[in-house]
Scaffold this active site. Structure first.
Site, PDB file in Angstrom:
ATOM      1  N   ASN A  20       0.808  -1.226   0.000  1.00  0.00           N
ATOM      2  CA  ASN A  20       0.000   0.000   0.000  1.00  0.00           C
ATOM      3  C   ASN A  20       0.837   1.270   0.000  1.00  0.00           C
ATOM      4  O   ASN A  20       0.292   2.366  -0.114  1.00  0.00           O
ATOM      5  CB  ASN A  20      -0.941   0.015   1.210  1.00  0.00           C
ATOM      6  CG  ASN A  20      -0.191  -0.039   2.521  1.00  0.00           C
ATOM      7  OD1 ASN A  20       0.358  -1.083   2.862  1.00  0.00           O
ATOM      8  ND2 ASN A  20      -0.157   1.061   3.258  1.00  0.00           N
ATOM      9  N   GLY A  22       5.228   3.059  -0.445  1.00  0.00           N
ATOM     10  CA  GLY A  22       6.659   2.901  -0.650  1.00  0.00           C
ATOM     11  C   GLY A  22       7.029   2.003  -1.801  1.00  0.00           C
ATOM     12  O   GLY A  22       6.375   1.952  -2.842  1.00  0.00           O
ATOM     13  N   ILE A  23       8.110   1.232  -1.605  1.00  0.00           N
ATOM     14  CA  ILE A  23       8.602   0.381  -2.680  1.00  0.00           C
ATOM     15  C   ILE A  23       7.625  -0.752  -2.986  1.00  0.00           C
ATOM     16  O   ILE A  23       7.572  -1.244  -4.112  1.00  0.00           O
ATOM     17  CB  ILE A  23      10.006  -0.179  -2.373  1.00  0.00           C
ATOM     18  CG1 ILE A  23      10.006  -1.027  -1.093  1.00  0.00           C
ATOM     19  CG2 ILE A  23      11.018   0.957  -2.269  1.00  0.00           C
ATOM     20  CD1 ILE A  23      11.331  -1.738  -0.846  1.00  0.00           C
ATOM     21  N   GLY A  24       6.833  -1.169  -1.998  1.00  0.00           N
ATOM     22  CA  GLY A  24       5.832  -2.198  -2.254  1.00  0.00           C
ATOM     23  C   GLY A  24       4.764  -1.717  -3.212  1.00  0.00           C
ATOM     24  O   GLY A  24       4.348  -2.444  -4.124  1.00  0.00           O
ATOM     25  N   SER A 135      18.107  -5.540   3.807  1.00  0.00           N
ATOM     26  CA  SER A 135      18.618  -4.161   3.896  1.00  0.00           C
ATOM     27  C   SER A 135      20.133  -4.189   4.016  1.00  0.00           C
ATOM     28  O   SER A 135      20.716  -5.167   4.510  1.00  0.00           O
ATOM     29  CB  SER A 135      18.016  -3.471   5.133  1.00  0.00           C
ATOM     30  OG  SER A 135      18.701  -2.286   5.451  1.00  0.00           O
ATOM     31  N   TYR A 161      16.842  -3.767  14.404  1.00  0.00           N
ATOM     32  CA  TYR A 161      16.557  -3.736  12.969  1.00  0.00           C
ATOM     33  C   TYR A 161      17.579  -4.574  12.207  1.00  0.00           C
ATOM     34  O   TYR A 161      17.223  -5.385  11.339  1.00  0.00           O
ATOM     35  CB  TYR A 161      16.566  -2.303  12.462  1.00  0.00           C
ATOM     36  CG  TYR A 161      16.309  -2.170  10.979  1.00  0.00           C
ATOM     37  CD1 TYR A 161      15.047  -2.411  10.452  1.00  0.00           C
ATOM     38  CD2 TYR A 161      17.324  -1.792  10.103  1.00  0.00           C
ATOM     39  CE1 TYR A 161      14.799  -2.298   9.085  1.00  0.00           C
ATOM     40  CE2 TYR A 161      17.093  -1.663   8.742  1.00  0.00           C
ATOM     41  CZ  TYR A 161      15.828  -1.918   8.234  1.00  0.00           C
ATOM     42  OH  TYR A 161      15.594  -1.802   6.877  1.00  0.00           O
TER      43      TYR A 161
END
Length: 294
Positions: A20, A22-24, A135, A161
């Site tokens: 929904n 960003g990169i997605g 990442s 993270y």
């Protein structure tokens, strides 16, 4: 080697978690434009529908909260059709210490355990690839088996993270090993977007997020450019366990290409142990039957 052909997925079903924004969202839009049937698996259906409205072609929205294993099971149970590509894109980045519905540290639970459970539950219906988004931050990560959930250590958001993103690469490596061993033609690949100008940081409210956003944005590429590595990992002729990222300086930006990973991300013993622990924590195991397996 930077070319790939999205038209190969025309008429195919691609599930994109976190599609929904960003990169997605950029990946979903590109796939839909190429003729794929795109399934946006999102936490908030309303936001998913708003994103779907910006995309051409056949786009569906289904609810999926990776921070809640009950939601993961509900999605996997309800979605019974064959899947050509699963893109494990959704994630969270450096939030304050918080926990999933099942009590896991939020980043480890959302970025690793949720996709781990989702992938294994869907694997009997997957016939192409599993792409998991990691990442460059994985390089700072370590897997602390004695305290995966940060219950005894002082919480450090960036370290947590890094652990979750390292887990993504270890998961991909062990998944590919198991797929190969089972005789399945399904490939497991990984990708990272470099520095992409998305709302992953800016939607947060802490001073750390605002500072990181301020430092990142001048060097970041667009969300559309950041989506290219995952699209490459989903479609290009690649061996299993490939890792794709931008080819530019420090892998921050540029055309997608195969990139390296840390020594910890190549540790097969740690990958196997993490898989076993993840099975115990989620109650989800590698399926006994796979499509087209020998």
């Amino acid at each position: 080697m930077t070319t790939f052909d999205l038209s190969a997925l025309s008429g195919r079903t691609v599930v994109v978690t976190g599609g929904n924004s960003g990169i997605g969202q950029s990946a979903g839009r590109a796939l839909a434009a190429a003729g794929a049937r795109v399934v946006l698996a999102v936490r908030t259906v309303e936001n998913g529908r708003e994103a779907a409205a910006t995309m051409p072609g056949r786009v569906e929205v289904h609810r999926l909260d990776l921070a809640d294993l009950a939601s993961v099971r509900e999605f996997a149970t309800a979605f019974t059709e064959p899947i050509d590509v699963l893109i494990n894109n959704a994630g969270v980045m450096i939030p304050p210490l918080s926990r999933t519905a099942d009590g896991f540290e939020l980043q480890f639970g959302t970025n690793h355990l949720g996709p781990f459970a989702l992938t294994n539950l869907l694997l009997p219906r997957i016939r192409g690839r599993v792409v998991t988004v990691s990442s460059v931050g994985h390089r700072a990560g370590t897997i602390e088996f004695d305290d995966l959930d940060w219950r005894r250590r002082r919480y450090r958001a960036m370290a947590a993270y890094g652990q979750s993103k390292l887990a993504n690469l270890l998961f991909t490596a062990e998944l590919q090993r198991r797929l190969t061993e089972s005789g399945s033609p399904v490939l497991a690949t990984a990708a990272h977007p470099g520095l992409a100008a998305t709302n992953l940081l800016s939607r947060q409210q802490t001073g750390l997020h605002r500072l990181a956003d301020l430092l990142v944005r001048p060097f970041a590429q667009s969300a559309a450019a950041g989506a290219l590595p995952m699209l490459y990992a989903a479609t290009a002729e690649l061996p299993g366990n490939s890792y794709v990222g931008p080819r530019g300086l420090l892998e921050w930006r540029g055309a997608p290409t195969l990139v390296g990973r840390s020594a910890r991300a190549r540790d097969t013993a740690t990958a196997g142990r993490l898989w076993q622990v993840s099975e115990q924590l989620t109650g989800v195991t590698f399926p006994q039957r796979l499509l087209h397996a020998a």
